[in-house]
Write an enzyme that holds these catalytic residues in place. Structure first.
Site, short mmCIF file in Angstrom:
data_model
loop_
_atom_site.label_atom_id
_atom_site.label_comp_id
_atom_site.label_asym_id
_atom_site.label_seq_id
_atom_site.Cartn_x
_atom_site.Cartn_y
_atom_site.Cartn_z
N SER A 149 0.08 7.09 12.26
CA SER A 149 0.65 8.24 11.24
C SER A 149 0.77 9.63 11.82
CB SER A 149 -0.43 8.31 9.94
OG SER A 149 -1.75 8.23 10.22
N LEU A 179 -3.87 8.00 17.86
CA LEU A 179 -3.02 7.63 18.86
C LEU A 179 -3.25 6.16 19.14
CD1 LEU A 179 -3.01 10.12 21.89
CD2 LEU A 179 -1.28 9.72 20.21
S1 ADX Z 1 3.09 4.62 12.63
O1 ADX Z 1 3.50 5.71 13.74
O2 ADX Z 1 4.37 4.32 11.97
O3 ADX Z 1 1.92 5.08 11.79
P1 ADX Z 1 1.56 2.11 13.08
O4 ADX Z 1 0.13 2.70 13.50
O5 ADX Z 1 2.33 1.45 11.89
O6 ADX Z 1 2.49 3.52 13.57
O7 ADX Z 1 2.28 1.27 14.37
C1 ADX Z 1 1.86 1.46 15.75
C2 ADX Z 1 1.54 0.38 16.61
O8 ADX Z 1 2.64 -0.31 17.02
C3 ADX Z 1 1.08 0.48 17.79
O9 ADX Z 1 -0.65 0.15 17.68
C4 ADX Z 1 1.40 -0.36 18.99
O10 ADX Z 1 0.72 -1.42 18.87
C5 ADX Z 1 2.85 -0.69 18.33
N1 ADX Z 1 4.00 -0.03 18.91
C6 ADX Z 1 5.17 -0.31 19.38
N2 ADX Z 1 6.27 0.73 19.65
C7 ADX Z 1 5.47 1.83 19.27
C8 ADX Z 1 5.67 3.14 19.66
N3 ADX Z 1 7.00 3.37 20.06
N4 ADX Z 1 5.09 4.07 19.25
C9 ADX Z 1 3.89 3.77 18.85
N5 ADX Z 1 3.23 2.69 18.48
C10 ADX Z 1 4.19 1.48 18.93
#
Ligand code: ADX
Length: 185
Positions: free
Chosen positions: A87, A14
């Site tokens: 992820s 998370l």
């Molecule tokens: S992933 O789900 O596609 O793996 P990733 O790790 O690239 O996510 O990006 C997550 C980051 O985006 C979080 O640490 C946060 O700062 C930002 N973020 C913005 N909106 C969201 C959202 N709706 N859910 C999760 N992270 C978000």
């Protein structure tokens, strides 16, 4: 000296659990040992390679597949690739694992209570207030890995250095990197 074969160390968990912090510290340790290392951090990748992608399941899967593609290329060239991205979906994580092969999955874990209390970026507050939709752990799913190589719980006051040491132990024990003494010799 055995030829470096590369490996992808994939940190999932998370937002705010500690993926970026632990992977950045690990990057430093590996570099100090003279090993080739690259860090692909979700927040950074989303500003560069994946600018414009959002947080729908489709966009997250594209995000992860692109990160996995780059990680695979680098791994094949002997690089230790560190990925730090929420992820959240198991199937696409397993897909990149299968593609890359030399893959170590690390679940960086903290309770939602801890994460909401920490809330370094203030995003949990916004998500709870409904100002951000589809926020992982609040209003969007997170599918825990079923058989990660390592689980790091970060809500019990464990230091970053201890977390890094645990990852290094796994990488040494599985033969992905030389033992520290060998590297120094
Ligand atoms: S992933 O789900 O596609 O793996 P990733 O790790 O690239 O996510 O990006 C997550 C980051 O985006 C979080 O640490 C946060 O700062 C930002 N973020 C913005 N909106 C969201 C959202 N709706 N859910 C999760 N992270 C978000």
């Amino acid at each position: 000296v055995t030829r470096l074969r590369g490996v992808t160390v994939w940190f999932t968990g998370l937002s705010g659990a500690g993926k970026s912090t632990i992977s950045a510290a690990l990057e430093d340790r590996l570099r100090e040992r003279g090993l080739p290392v690259e860090l692909l951090d979700g927040d950074v990748v989303r500003e560069k390679l994946n600018k414009g992608l959002g947080f729908s399941k489709e966009d997250r899967d594209v995000n992860i597949r692109r990160i996995g593609f780059v990680a695979d290329l680098l791994t094949r060239h002997g690089v230790i690739v560190l990925v730090a991205a929420i992820s959240p979906y198991r199937s696409v994580r397993d897909e990149v694992r299968a593609t890359i092969g030399r893959f170590v999955e690390v679940h960086v874990r903290a309770s939602l209570d801890t994460l909401m209390e920490r809330d370094v970026k203030g995003l949990y507050r916004k998500a709870l207030a409904g100002e951000i939709s589809n926020f992982t752990g609040i209003s969007d799913p997170y599918e825990e890995p079923l058989a990660p190589e390592l689980i790091i719980d970060t809500d019990r006051g464990q230091s970053v250095e201890l977390s890094v040491a645990r990852v290094l132990d796994v990488l040494e024990d599985t033969g992905h990197i030389p033992a520290a003494a060998e590297a120094v010799a």
